[in-house]
Design a protein around this motif. Structure first.
Motif, mmCIF file in Angstrom:
data_model
loop_
_atom_site.group_PDB
_atom_site.id
_atom_site.type_symbol
_atom_site.label_atom_id
_atom_site.label_comp_id
_atom_site.label_asym_id
_atom_site.label_seq_id
_atom_site.Cartn_x
_atom_site.Cartn_y
_atom_site.Cartn_z
ATOM 1 N N LEU A 186 0.822 -1.224 0.000
ATOM 2 C CA LEU A 186 0.000 0.000 0.000
ATOM 3 C C LEU A 186 0.856 1.274 0.000
ATOM 4 O O LEU A 186 0.420 2.315 -0.502
ATOM 5 N N TRP A 187 2.065 1.195 0.570
ATOM 6 C CA TRP A 187 2.905 2.401 0.633
ATOM 7 C C TRP A 187 3.286 2.837 -0.778
ATOM 8 O O TRP A 187 3.822 2.051 -1.555
ATOM 9 N N GLY A 188 2.963 4.057 -1.117
ATOM 10 C CA GLY A 188 3.220 4.567 -2.460
ATOM 11 C C GLY A 188 2.182 4.101 -3.463
ATOM 12 O O GLY A 188 2.296 4.341 -4.666
ATOM 13 N N ASN A 189 1.149 3.434 -2.951
ATOM 14 C CA ASN A 189 0.162 2.769 -3.798
ATOM 15 C C ASN A 189 -1.212 2.787 -3.102
ATOM 16 O O ASN A 189 -1.890 1.788 -3.024
ATOM 17 N N GLY A 190 -1.550 3.968 -2.566
ATOM 18 C CA GLY A 190 -2.797 4.127 -1.803
ATOM 19 C C GLY A 190 -2.520 4.822 -0.478
ATOM 20 O O GLY A 190 -3.274 5.684 -0.049
ATOM 21 N N TRP A 191 -1.409 4.422 0.145
ATOM 22 C CA TRP A 191 -0.935 5.100 1.362
ATOM 23 C C TRP A 191 0.337 5.860 1.002
ATOM 24 O O TRP A 191 1.290 5.254 0.466
ATOM 25 N N PHE A 192 0.353 7.163 1.285
ATOM 26 C CA PHE A 192 1.494 8.002 0.912
ATOM 27 C C PHE A 192 2.034 8.717 2.145
ATOM 28 O O PHE A 192 1.340 9.522 2.762
#
Lengths: 300, 300
Positions: free
Chosen positions: B265-271
């Protein structure tokens, strides 16, 4: 990085080394090596920047996020057969009026700084901080020689380098570690799990040319053989030496680095990793860091 | 952020507030407001974390890079008509065993923390640092009320929010500023150039529910009306309250935040935005920040 560190870790770490000592019993550093920069009371916990970078979930995620987007970018570039341009500034051009050369048929490469970009120097950083030192060039030199196995791959780096290499892109390191310690650095990168880096082939070091800590000449040497489609680093000197001009104020340096002529490269060919621990980024008085327009005080 | 700051800016800033004073003449803070945390000698330059974040080119670029990739992600999601899932953990699920609900036909939204995510609190941060204070809740409360015009949009934020809104995505702020100061925060966001945020419509504040500084309930309330396709923040509590469990060690918190079940999710929904200045990321002893496997000392 070494030269930068010598002149700049001081700025970077003095800010945090002392106060922790006020929470504990200060004791002077005891290592037998000479110290060119004065000793400090031993802090009881790492500087805040080291806590964030090396210890926190946020510091790890920040690194992994950049590596993920860099790997996606490099892979997409490698799959795209259209003609490429170097992302390195052409010789003689500057960030505000950049020129970029076409790559012709050269093989693709991604070029990285090493320290706090490919690897975390946790062994040396902890040792110097526990000694209450900002930076000790003798300790750092010993670290370059013998630190292999005690440095960690940055979060996301191993996965990203595999994606890039699998896409046929050569991964090259361009670092200000000393050419005299080439084997130690080759070993440190390999033992961190980052694969093989060979001096003067895929590893460029300070001393490889007569330009000292400037990486421009080494970038030009790499660009003579490769099409550099991506640069990764934690300091602006990893992208162009022009950003290290001593004459630049804090504000002018920021302005030059975000100049419209190159702003689009960030995250799109140029990839910056967060390093709040040391480097040219850590400087400036209140008036240099904050503008008068945003000065505020609570109503009395 | 307020509650976090109260308990954590202390950890974050003690590391840097004192030593600079040793370069200048320490003077005690003089503001008329009560101080719940002790005063300190006035530092002659900002803490190193503030130098990096608010002053350096690197700090600005780090923010702009995340905003650029977040805007690209949100725009691509908005253009892609396929069914969406919420990126917020479903009620009762945890980061190591996450569940995500489907969005159905809900309109798209991107949800941001405010402090050190949408805006830089340069006015209050400078004032408190110059007073030699880690954090003063009375000063912070005055800042929430009267800081509008003295806070800056984070680099890249204005451009990114325009791309998201132009793509039909509603931009919502979920912050631990106080509901009692809603107008001051609406004004601060608008005057920073970030557009209109309206309390209980596109601005959620601490006090909107009975969950205190936990943002989970507010995220659930937003997810009841919107399909949240992206979350942006500088602290893990901006993504899930589970990361703020007091029982988590530094290492366990990092492990949970990078658990394979959510790592993608990091960098891909969660930033995540880099904030080495304050927050739960700034804590830990030498043994908590560094592993024994990487302990190193130069040969004597």
């Amino acid at each position: 990085m070494r030269k930068q560190v010598l002149s700049l870790l001081l700025l970077a770490l003095t800010g945090c080394a002392t106060p922790k000592a006020s929470f504990g019993a200060p004791t002077l550093g005891k290592d037998a090596l000479a110290t060119q920069i004065g000793e400090k009371p031993t802090p009881t916990s790492p500087p805040t920047g080291q806590q964030w970078l090396y210890g926190s979930a946020e510091g790890s995620i920040a690194s992994a996020q950049v590596y993920k987007s860099m790997a996606q970018f490099v892979r997409a570039q490698a799959l795209n057969r259209s003609a490429k341009m170097q992302v390195v500034l052409a010789e003689g051009s500057t960030p505000d009026t950049p020129r970029f050369e076409s790559c012709g048929a050269k093989p693709l490469a991604a070029v990285f700084d090493a320290d706090e970009t490919l690897i975390w120097n946790v062994g040396a950083m902890r040792y110097m901080a526990e000694q209450g030192k900002d930076f000790d060039p003798f300790i750092w030199n010993a670290w370059e020689k013998s630190g292999a196995g005690k440095a960690l791959a940055m979060p996301g780096a191993i996965e990203a380098l595999k994606i890039m290499r699998d896409a046929g892109v050569t991964v090259i390191a361009n670092t200000n570690r000393s050419a005299a310690n080439a084997k130690g650095t080759e070993d440190a990168l390999r033992m961190a799990g980052l694969g093989e880096f060979k001096h003067q082939e895929t590893l460029y070091l300070m001393g490889d040319d007569a330009m000292g800590s400037s990486k421009d000449g080494r970038r030009a040497a790499i660009a003579a053989k490769y099409c550099i489609i991506a640069l990764g680093g934690d300091q602006l000197g990893d992208f162009a030496q022009a950003f290290n001009m001593k004459s630049l104020s804090v504000a002018d340096r920021r302005k030059l680095a975000t100049h419209p002529a190159i702003a689009n490269l960030w995250g799109n060919g140029w990839f910056l990793f967060s390093n709040p621990v040391y480097g040219p980024s850590i400087r400036g008085s209140y008036d240099e860091i904050f503008t008068s327009e945003t000065k505020w005080a609570p109503a009395q």
